[in-house]
Motif scaffolding. Structure first.
Motif, short mmCIF file in Angstrom:
data_model
loop_
_atom_site.label_atom_id
_atom_site.label_comp_id
_atom_site.label_asym_id
_atom_site.label_seq_id
_atom_site.Cartn_x
_atom_site.Cartn_y
_atom_site.Cartn_z
N ARG A 41 -32.78 -9.37 14.06
CA ARG A 41 -33.96 -8.58 13.75
C ARG A 41 -35.19 -9.13 14.46
NH1 ARG A 41 -35.84 -7.15 7.56
NH2 ARG A 41 -37.65 -5.88 8.08
N GLN A 90 -41.36 -5.93 16.11
CA GLN A 90 -41.03 -4.55 16.53
C GLN A 90 -40.43 -3.74 15.39
OE1 GLN A 90 -38.35 -5.82 19.77
NE2 GLN A 90 -39.64 -4.61 21.14
N LYS A 121 -37.35 -3.88 14.44
CA LYS A 121 -36.16 -3.35 15.12
C LYS A 121 -35.08 -4.42 15.12
CE LYS A 121 -34.88 -1.14 19.49
NZ LYS A 121 -35.33 -0.65 20.80
N TYR A 127 -31.50 -5.76 17.09
CA TYR A 127 -30.74 -5.68 18.34
C TYR A 127 -29.29 -6.09 18.08
CZ TYR A 127 -35.16 -5.05 20.74
OH TYR A 127 -36.38 -4.53 21.16
N HIS A 151 -31.55 -1.80 9.64
CA HIS A 151 -31.33 -0.76 10.67
C HIS A 151 -29.90 -0.81 11.24
CE1 HIS A 151 -35.89 -0.21 11.82
NE2 HIS A 151 -35.64 0.00 10.53
N ALA A 179 -28.81 0.69 14.89
CA ALA A 179 -28.62 -0.28 15.99
C ALA A 179 -27.18 -0.27 16.51
CB ALA A 179 -28.99 -1.68 15.51
N LYS A 231 -36.78 5.11 18.39
CA LYS A 231 -36.77 3.64 18.37
C LYS A 231 -35.47 3.07 18.92
CE LYS A 231 -38.98 1.04 15.43
NZ LYS A 231 -39.49 0.33 14.26
N TYR A 232 -34.38 3.82 18.71
CA TYR A 232 -33.06 3.34 19.15
C TYR A 232 -32.47 4.20 20.28
CZ TYR A 232 -33.15 -0.17 15.52
OH TYR A 232 -33.49 -1.27 14.75
#
Length: 227
Positions: free
Chosen positions: A118, A122, A124, A126, A164, A168, A182-183
């Motif tokens: 994480r 962001q 977000k 990965y 997420h 992701a 975002k993704y």
């Protein structure tokens, strides 16, 4: 359209739990935006329905991302909250999601294993194929349940509950969810939602000890309506 105490869609309710169908755009808990969170809406619903003066106890058991829709569980007592938190942390719940993606899948059904890291700045996560420093293992299973004209509808079973995670992991196999800029999806949905819906949740009731199976209809929308 956000949830209000008047239009709240309650899927299950007793003295211990209240389970609702979250609309896309509802935020489960308060954040820096200052928007009214779903937890306050549910408190308002309980206060009005039962004519309760003063502060209503409501515990947030888990969260859904703001642009997603579907099942959210709240606890009405501290005992139920502690027991539900344990169920979720020990993965004694069965969580099923629906997602709409644009790209064809590598296969019609598969188990995905990634290591998610994480990035708080962001907001977000990965996905990596192998464990790296600070990453957490993420596992889901997916299967194709419907092919639409330009999209594919997946049913997803979550084995872990990471930040997420579905967004992701699907992006990592080049299948970003419709509307999820975002993704990696190429354009947003008009209302800011993404086509990810918490469809079904099964667990043993923390007090009554009976199995509950909760199912939530997706939002009214051309693609969801086609399923």
């Amino acid at each position: 359209m956000h949830s209000t105490p008047e239009n709240l869609e309650v899927l299950y309710e007793d003295n211990h739990l209240i389970i609702v169908n979250k609309r896309p755009g509802d935020i489960v808990q308060g954040d820096k935006t200052g928007d009214t969170p779903l937890s306050e809406v549910v408190k308002g619903f309980i206060a009005k329905k039962y004519d309760k003066p003063g502060d209503v106890f409501l515990g947030v058991v888990h969260r859904l991302d703001r642009p997603t829709s579907g099942i959210v569980v709240f606890a009405r007592t501290s005992k139920a909250l502690a027991r539900m938190n344990k169920l979720f942390s020990e993965r004694e719940t069965e969580k099923t999601y629906w997602a709409v993606v644009k790209n064809p899948l590598p296969s019609e059904g598969e188990k995905l294993v990634h290591y998610l890291k994480r990035n708080p700045k962001q907001n977000k996560s990965y996905a990596y194929p192998k464990e790296i420093s600070g990453s957490k293992k993420a596992v889901l299973r997916y299967k194709l349940i419907k092919t639409l004209k330009n999209y594919f509808v997946l049913e997803i079973e979550l084995e872990t509950g990471r930040h997420h995670q579905i967004r992701a992991q699907l992006a990592a196999i080049n299948c970003p969810i419709k509307g999820d800029l975002k993704y990696g999806f190429d354009r947003s949905n008009e209302d800011g939602s993404i086509h990810l819906h918490a469809r079904k949740l099964c667990f043993i009731h923390p007090v009554k000890k009976e199995r509950l199976e909760i199912v939530a209809l997706p939002p009214e929308d051309v693609l969801w309506d086609a399923i």
